[in-house]
Each structure stands twice: as structure tokens, then as C-alpha cells.
Design a protein around this motif. Structure first.
Motif, PDB file in Angstrom:
ATOM      1  N   ASN A 286       0.822  -1.213   0.000  1.00 36.49           N
ATOM      2  CA  ASN A 286       0.000   0.000   0.000  1.00 36.49           C
ATOM      3  C   ASN A 286       0.852   1.257   0.000  1.00 36.49           C
ATOM      4  O   ASN A 286       0.585   2.206  -0.738  1.00 36.49           O
ATOM      5  CB  ASN A 286      -0.909   0.014   1.226  1.00 36.49           C
ATOM      6  CG  ASN A 286      -2.277  -0.532   0.914  1.00 36.49           C
ATOM      7  OD1 ASN A 286      -3.136   0.196   0.459  1.00 36.49           O
ATOM      8  ND2 ASN A 286      -2.450  -1.812   1.112  1.00 36.49           N
ATOM      9  N   ILE A 287       1.887   1.244   0.841  1.00 39.55           N
ATOM     10  CA  ILE A 287       2.748   2.423   0.908  1.00 39.55           C
ATOM     11  C   ILE A 287       3.506   2.579  -0.410  1.00 39.55           C
ATOM     12  O   ILE A 287       3.624   3.685  -0.951  1.00 39.55           O
ATOM     13  CB  ILE A 287       3.703   2.309   2.115  1.00 39.55           C
ATOM     14  CG1 ILE A 287       2.881   2.419   3.403  1.00 39.55           C
ATOM     15  CG2 ILE A 287       4.785   3.365   2.071  1.00 39.55           C
ATOM     16  CD1 ILE A 287       3.619   2.061   4.663  1.00 39.55           C
ATOM     17  N   ARG A 290       1.350   4.191  -2.969  1.00 36.26           N
ATOM     18  CA  ARG A 290       1.239   5.637  -2.773  1.00 36.26           C
ATOM     19  C   ARG A 290       2.481   6.361  -3.278  1.00 36.26           C
ATOM     20  O   ARG A 290       2.401   7.432  -3.875  1.00 36.26           O
ATOM     21  CB  ARG A 290       1.041   5.944  -1.294  1.00 36.26           C
ATOM     22  CG  ARG A 290      -0.402   6.095  -0.915  1.00 36.26           C
ATOM     23  CD  ARG A 290      -0.614   5.835   0.547  1.00 36.26           C
ATOM     24  NE  ARG A 290      -1.391   4.611   0.671  1.00 36.26           N
ATOM     25  CZ  ARG A 290      -2.708   4.606   0.693  1.00 36.26           C
ATOM     26  NH1 ARG A 290      -3.352   5.746   0.652  1.00 36.26           N
ATOM     27  NH2 ARG A 290      -3.376   3.489   0.775  1.00 36.26           N
TER      28      ARG A 290
ATOM     29  N   ARG B 113      -1.190  14.504   5.424  1.00 39.00           N
ATOM     30  CA  ARG B 113      -0.879  13.339   4.601  1.00 39.00           C
ATOM     31  C   ARG B 113      -0.525  12.114   5.453  1.00 39.00           C
ATOM     32  O   ARG B 113      -1.107  11.046   5.236  1.00 39.00           O
ATOM     33  CB  ARG B 113       0.237  13.681   3.631  1.00 39.00           C
ATOM     34  CG  ARG B 113       0.446  12.580   2.616  1.00 39.00           C
ATOM     35  CD  ARG B 113       1.356  13.016   1.529  1.00 39.00           C
ATOM     36  NE  ARG B 113       0.677  13.020   0.249  1.00 39.00           N
ATOM     37  CZ  ARG B 113       1.176  13.597  -0.832  1.00 39.00           C
ATOM     38  NH1 ARG B 113       2.309  14.255  -0.741  1.00 39.00           N
ATOM     39  NH2 ARG B 113       0.537  13.541  -1.964  1.00 39.00           N
ATOM     40  N   THR B 117      -2.832   8.870   5.492  1.00 35.02           N
ATOM     41  CA  THR B 117      -2.295   7.577   5.056  1.00 35.02           C
ATOM     42  C   THR B 117      -2.486   6.528   6.140  1.00 35.02           C
ATOM     43  O   THR B 117      -2.886   5.393   5.855  1.00 35.02           O
ATOM     44  CB  THR B 117      -0.791   7.707   4.729  1.00 35.02           C
ATOM     45  OG1 THR B 117      -0.634   8.764   3.788  1.00 35.02           O
ATOM     46  CG2 THR B 117      -0.255   6.430   4.133  1.00 35.02           C
ATOM     47  N   GLU B 120      -5.915   5.335   6.133  1.00 32.79           N
ATOM     48  CA  GLU B 120      -6.184   4.479   4.979  1.00 32.79           C
ATOM     49  C   GLU B 120      -5.536   3.105   5.150  1.00 32.79           C
ATOM     50  O   GLU B 120      -6.058   2.101   4.654  1.00 32.79           O
ATOM     51  CB  GLU B 120      -5.692   5.148   3.698  1.00 32.79           C
ATOM     52  CG  GLU B 120      -6.657   6.219   3.219  1.00 32.79           C
ATOM     53  CD  GLU B 120      -6.045   7.124   2.171  1.00 32.79           C
ATOM     54  OE1 GLU B 120      -5.072   6.721   1.527  1.00 32.79           O
ATOM     55  OE2 GLU B 120      -6.540   8.255   2.023  1.00 32.79           O
TER      56      GLU B 120
END
Lengths: 297, 318
Positions: A286-287, A290, B113, B117, B120
Motif C-alpha cells: 500500500n505504501i 502511494r 498526509r 495515510t 487508509e
């Protein structure tokens, strides 16, 4: 605040200014309370995340030996690792993503480049969005009904198909969003050079949207890598070493499910190790997704 | 056709057989999505048909689940599915709203942010991990502290007390709702944050200009402006909560009983399907009943998700 202080100094008697002062203090208090509650609400979410990750580390890290990666699952009390589960998860995730991604890419392309307000386009977009949030257990039941039951039993292939169905709407959503961000001028430039539409999409738009599309694929991988429910009815799980796609296949989430609910301490310990591996794998993906998206901007 | 294009490139410069093939292929892929959805509905319905035939409309109201007598009813799982999802919404919405408010209005810019994050990432944690964590961490906390506390303090009050009775197993409806709430919190928060950001800054600036506090701007400007989409986001969370399987299976207690107490065990459609499936031979009435339950779950979540989409879309259009 300065507005309230000014209100206090206005002409109109001491009583008015007192009322105004009370009012402003009350509004200030409400504001403060709301702000504090919101910060607390945010903290609650963060605390849960920290608690989950902390628990996984606390209980999983101690069991993280080389044998986890080198040995297959064994009966309780005789050690063993998670090799077959890890390999099974990798195989099914990779093949499921490989099947689902092209289809999702094409659907996303259709929605962004061809559908333009058509009835079919709107229906496809709507259905894809519903599938995106549809219970994954039902996708497992569906693949069981059309694939497992008629074609001779649980298999790695069935698991891949179930995961592919989950991948499609995720890739559709990001592909459509990313293609719509591409400036029309870029397409017009391609057309002006005489490129047919398909070439302008494949060689111009896809390339321009590559990072966004890659993000979607990474998110899809992260999502299906942790899916358990659809695999229960398709690839079933397998406690022996098997990479035969036509046989029941092990996977990390299903093994965690079987082990975590068992009464054996060493199995529960292995379940925590598996949980640690899968969670950090999924969060890392996921990171990464991003970061890939951000390099574009 | 390609020859025509070569001879008269100036007439139809953009026409090529590749175009027709490509357009056809992506169109077919689009239709495939519709086919998949229809196939899901049809396959579940066909699979559940023997159960629907055997029990008729009584399937929806029957509270029995008796493999020995071959009587299967859907009332308990349907009740459990709805009650846990609704309770989860009740718990999650205030938290999600607070988080979205914090992320859009209160947090310093550099902080938004990382916090966004992190929230999320909460959505990315697999369902099975929530189940396992809930089972080993939340269930003991609920069983040892939370449930005994409520049973002792509220359990004897005449009407409300019925909600807080029974032995403190730690598992049950409320524990499931709590886990579900944590799981859907990020989805609702992210949707709310996104729609809060669609409010034109000039509206908010005007409100601040006449002296409104941050909270007043949120309550009187942002919320009314985004009301429809906020409900859409909540419905999205509800749709997610209805179909969650693994997390609920671990913590709900898996008993086919409608309990008035929030601490009582129960089951949901998803959890009973996951648990009972391995003991349901192909072609049995039990398997058919599970598929029928799956069909009902699909209908419920489809309706909820469809409403959510429609509500969220109106915002985008306007």
C-alpha cells in the motif's frame, strides 16, 4: 476571537455586552469541545492501527525463524513452517492478478475512452463500483458454483479465478480515473500525427497514466493477498506441499484461519507469524503504491 | 479496409482495423463485467432454489437451523447481519466524522498526509487479521472488563437492562460490531474527507469572515453542503459491514439464536456460510440453504451499495 471582543465594546449598554460576552464564550466553548472530540476520534483510529501492528509484532516476531520459510506446515507438536502457504499465496495472487489486470485495464479504458455517457458505459461503471464493495465471500460462493462444483473439486485455479474477479473492479476504478486525468491535448496531438485511436490510447495514454495504473495494480495485489473468505470455497487450503494448480492449494490467510482457531499453541504461534508476514506485506504494498503515484506529481 | 486507409489517408485518417478490434475488445470487456454480476446473482439464486422451494417464504422468518431435521431458516443470520452492521455504523460514524473533520479543517497541512495515510492503512489490514486480533485481544478485554462492568451497572435497569444481560463471554453482537466499526471507519472517513474537500473555499471563507467558529463552519456550511454524499459514504460503510466474513466469524460466538442482549452470541449470513460450508456436501439441502443465504446477502448489499453510489454520484454531477 477579535470579533467577540469588538462586540463587547459596542455601544448598547452593559447588559447587551454581557449577553454578547456570554454568547461568544459559549460558542468558543462548543468550538473547543468539538475540536477536542475530533482529535480524540482521530486518535482512536490511530490507536487501533498501532494496537494491531503492535500485537502482531509482539506475538509474531518471536516465532519468526528461518524454518517458517523453509518448512511446510506439519501436524501440531512437530514444528514446521509456512512455506507451502506462502508459495500458494504467491502463486494464486500472481495468477489472479495476471488474469484480472488486463480485463480491468480494458474495462477502465472502455469507460474512459469509449463510453462517454452511453447507457452501457454507465451500467458498466455502476456495476463495477458495486462489485468493488461486494462481499468477497459471495465471489467465493459464485466461483464454487460455476467452477468448483461442475469441474471436479477445489483447485488452485478456482482460487485464482475468485481473486481475479476481485482484482477487476479495483483496476477498473484506478484505470478510468487515471485516463481521465490525461489532457485532451495529448490525444489531439496523437490524432494530428495520424495515429489511430487505439495507438494513441496504448502508446500515449497508457504511458502517461502508467504510474496511476501501476498504483491500481499494486492496491489490487495488496487486497487479494489478504483475502480469505473467497479462497475457503475455491482453493480450500492444503496442509501438504502442493504446487499443482488442479489440486487444493494452501494460502497464507486460509492457513492463518485454520491455525488461529486451533487449540494447539504452536499452531497459534505460527498463525501470528503468518499474520505478521501478511499484514506487513500488504501495508508495504500500500505504501509502495502511494509512493509510485506520488512520483508522477 | 487497411488498403483504403493507405490510399486515402486524408479521408478517414483515424480509421484502422486496429481501432475496430480495440474498440470491440474493450467493449466486450465492459460487457464481461455485467455478465459477471449477472452470473453471481443467477448462480447464487439457482444454487439456493432447492432451499427456496423447500421452505418457501418461511425461509425468511424461520429461526431454526437444524441439520439433523433438515430444517433451515434465515431469520437469525439476517437479524445478526443487520444488527451488527447497524451497530457498527452507530459506532463508526462519529469517529469517522471526527477524523474527516480533523483531516480537512484542524490538522496542520504537513500533518494531513501522514495521518490520512495511516487511516487508509487501517482499511488495508486484511479482514482475517482483524478477526484474529479481535479474538485474542478484544474478546478478553470485553469479557473481563467491559461486559461485566455494563452487566453490573446497567443490567438491572428495567428496560435497557435487557440489552446488557447474560454471561460475559467476551464474544457476541457488540464485540462484532466494534470490530466491524474499526474496519469500516477508514472507508467512511476517507469518503467524508473527500466530499468535505469539495466545498468551495469561498463558502467557508465567507462564514469565517462573518465570525463563525471552525465548528460552526462545519455544522452550518460544510455539512449541509455535503449532506447527500455524507449519507452515501455511510451507506458505503454499511455495505462493507454487511458482508464482512472473517473478522465476524472469529468474534460473534456463532450461535443460531436471536439474543436481546448486546453481549449475546449470534451469527451473520457471512459467518454461517463460512463456518457451515465445510460440513455441507455438494447437492445437499444445507448447501442450497447456504447459497440461498448468499443470494439474500447479495440482494441486501446490492441495494445498500446501489443507494450509496447514487447518493455519491449526485454530488459529482452538481
Amino acid at each position: 476571537m477579535s470579533a467577540f471582543l469588538a462586540a463587547g465594546r459596542m455601544p448598547g449598554g452593559a447588559r447587551d455586552s454581557r449577553v454578547a460576552g456570554q454568547l461568544s464564550r459559549r460558542r468558543g466553548r462548543y468550538n473547543l469541545i468539538a475540536k477536542i472530540l475530533c482529535i480524540l476520534a482521530t486518535l482512536v483510529g490511530l490507536i487501533f492501527l498501532a494496537a494491531i501492528l503492535g500485537t502482531l509484532f509482539w506475538l509474531g516476531f518471536g516465532g519468526l525463524h528461518l524454518s517458517v520459510f523453509s518448512q511446510v506446515t506439519k501436524p501440531p507438536g512437530s514444528g514446521g513452517g509456512l512455506l507451502n502457504a506462502i508459495i500458494g499465496s504467491l502463486i494464486q495472487t500472481v495468477i489472479g492478478t495476471a488474469i484480472g489486470t488486463p480485463i480491468g485495464l480494458m474495462v477502465g479504458t472502455y469507460l474512459a475512452e469509449y463510453a462517454h455517457g452511453s447507457m452501457l458505459g454507465n451500467a458498466v461503471r455502476f456495476v463495477s463500483d458495486v462489485l468493488l464493495s461486494a462481499p468477497s465471500i459471495l465471489i467465493g460462493l459464485f466461483v464454487y458454483q460455476i467452477f468448483v462444483a461442475p469441474f471436479g473439486g477445489f483447485s488452485g485455479w478456482a482460487g485464482c479465478i475468485a481473486l481475479a474477479v476481485i482484482v477487476i473492479p479495483i483496476v477498473v476504478r484506478t484505470t478510468e480515473d487515471m485516463l481521465q486525468l490525461i489532457p485532451t491535448a495529448l490525444r489531439e496531438a496523437a490524432v494530428a500525427l495520424g495515429a489511430p485511436k487505439w495507438k494513441s490510447i496504448v502508446f500515449i495514454c497508457y504511458r502517461a497514466a502508467l504510474n496511476g495504473i501501476a498504483t491500481g495494480v499494486l492496491l489490487a495485489i495488496a487486497r487479494v493477498a489478504g483475502e480469505t473468505a473467497p479462497l475457503l470455497f475455491t482453493s480450500l487450503g492444503n496442509l501438504n506441499w502442493s504446487v499443482d494448480m488442479s489440486q487444493p492449494m494452501s494460502s497464507l490467510p486460509v492457513t492463518i484461519y485454520q491455525y488461529a482457531g486451533s487449540p494447539f499453541d504452536d499452531w497459534v504461534q505460527l498463525a501470528w507469524v503468518g499474520a505478521l508476514l501478511i499484514t506487513f506485506g500488504v501495508l508495504a504494498l500500500n505504501i509502495l503504491a502511494r509512493l509510485v503515484l506520488r512520483t508522477r506529481n | 479496409m487497411s488498403q483504403t486507409a493507405v490510399v486515402h489517408p486524408q479521408r478517414r485518417p483515424s480509421f484502422s482495423p486496429g481501432d475496430a478490434i480495440f474498440a470491440g475488445a474493450v467493449r466486450i470487456a465492459g460487457i464481461l463485467v455485467l455478465v459477471i454480476l449477472s452470473a453471481i446473482i443467477i448462480s447464487l439464486f439457482v444454487g439456493g432454489l432447492p432451499a427456496f422451494r423447500a421452505f418457501g417464504a418461511g425461509f425468511l422468518t424461520d429461526t431454526d437451523w437444524d441439520p439433523v431435521k433438515q430444517i433451515f431458516g434465515a431469520a437469525v443470520p439476517i437479524y445478526g447481519t443487520l444488527i451488527t452492521a447497524v451497530l457498527a455504523i452507530v459506532l463508526a460514524v462519529p469517529l469517522a466524522f471526527g477524523t474527516a473533520f480533523y483531516l480537512t479543517e484542524l490538522a496542520p497541512n504537513w500533518f494531513r498526509r501522514p495521518i490520512g495515510t495511516a487511516v487508509e492503512l487501517l482499511a488495508a489490514v486484511p479482514s482475517i487479521i482483524y478477526g484474529m486480533w479481535g479474538f485474542f485481544v478484544i474478546v478478553p478485554i470485553m469479557g473481563n472488563y467491559v461486559q461485566p462492568f455494563f452487566i453490573d451497572t446497567l443490567g438491572d435497569i428495567p428496560v435497557i437492562g435487557a440489552l446488557f444481560q447474560g454471561p460475559p463471554f467476551g464474544t457476541g453482537i457488540l464485540t462484532s460490531a466494534l470490530i466491524l466499526a474499526i474496519m469500516i471507519l477508514p472507508f467512511i472517513a476517507a469518503t467524508m474527507r473527500d466530499v468535505f474537500l469539495t466545498v468551495p473555499p469561498v463558502f467557508k471563507e465567507a462564514a469565517y469572515g462573518v465570525g463563525c467558529t471552525t465548528w460552526e463552519v462545519m455544522r452550518s456550511i460544510v455539512l449541509p453542503y455535503t449532506r447527500v454524499s455524507v449519507v452515501g459514504g455511510i451507506m458505503l460503510g454499511l455495505g462493507r459491514a454487511l458482508g464482512e466474513t472473517m473478522a465476524v466469524t472469529f468474534v460473534i460466538g456463532n450461535t443460531n439464536r436471536i439474543s436481546t442482549s448486546l453481549f449475546g452470541p449470534g451469527n451473520t449470513i457471512a459467518s454461517i456460510v463460512a463456518l457451515e460450508f465445510p460440513e455441507s456436501p455438494a447437492g445437499s439441502l444445507k448447501l442450497s440453504s447456504l447459497l440461498a443465504l448468499g443470494f439474500l446477502l447479495f440482494v441486501i448489499s446490492f441495494i445498500v451499495l446501489a443507494i450509496s453510489r447514487l447518493l455519491l454520484r449526485t454530488k459529482v454531477k452538481s
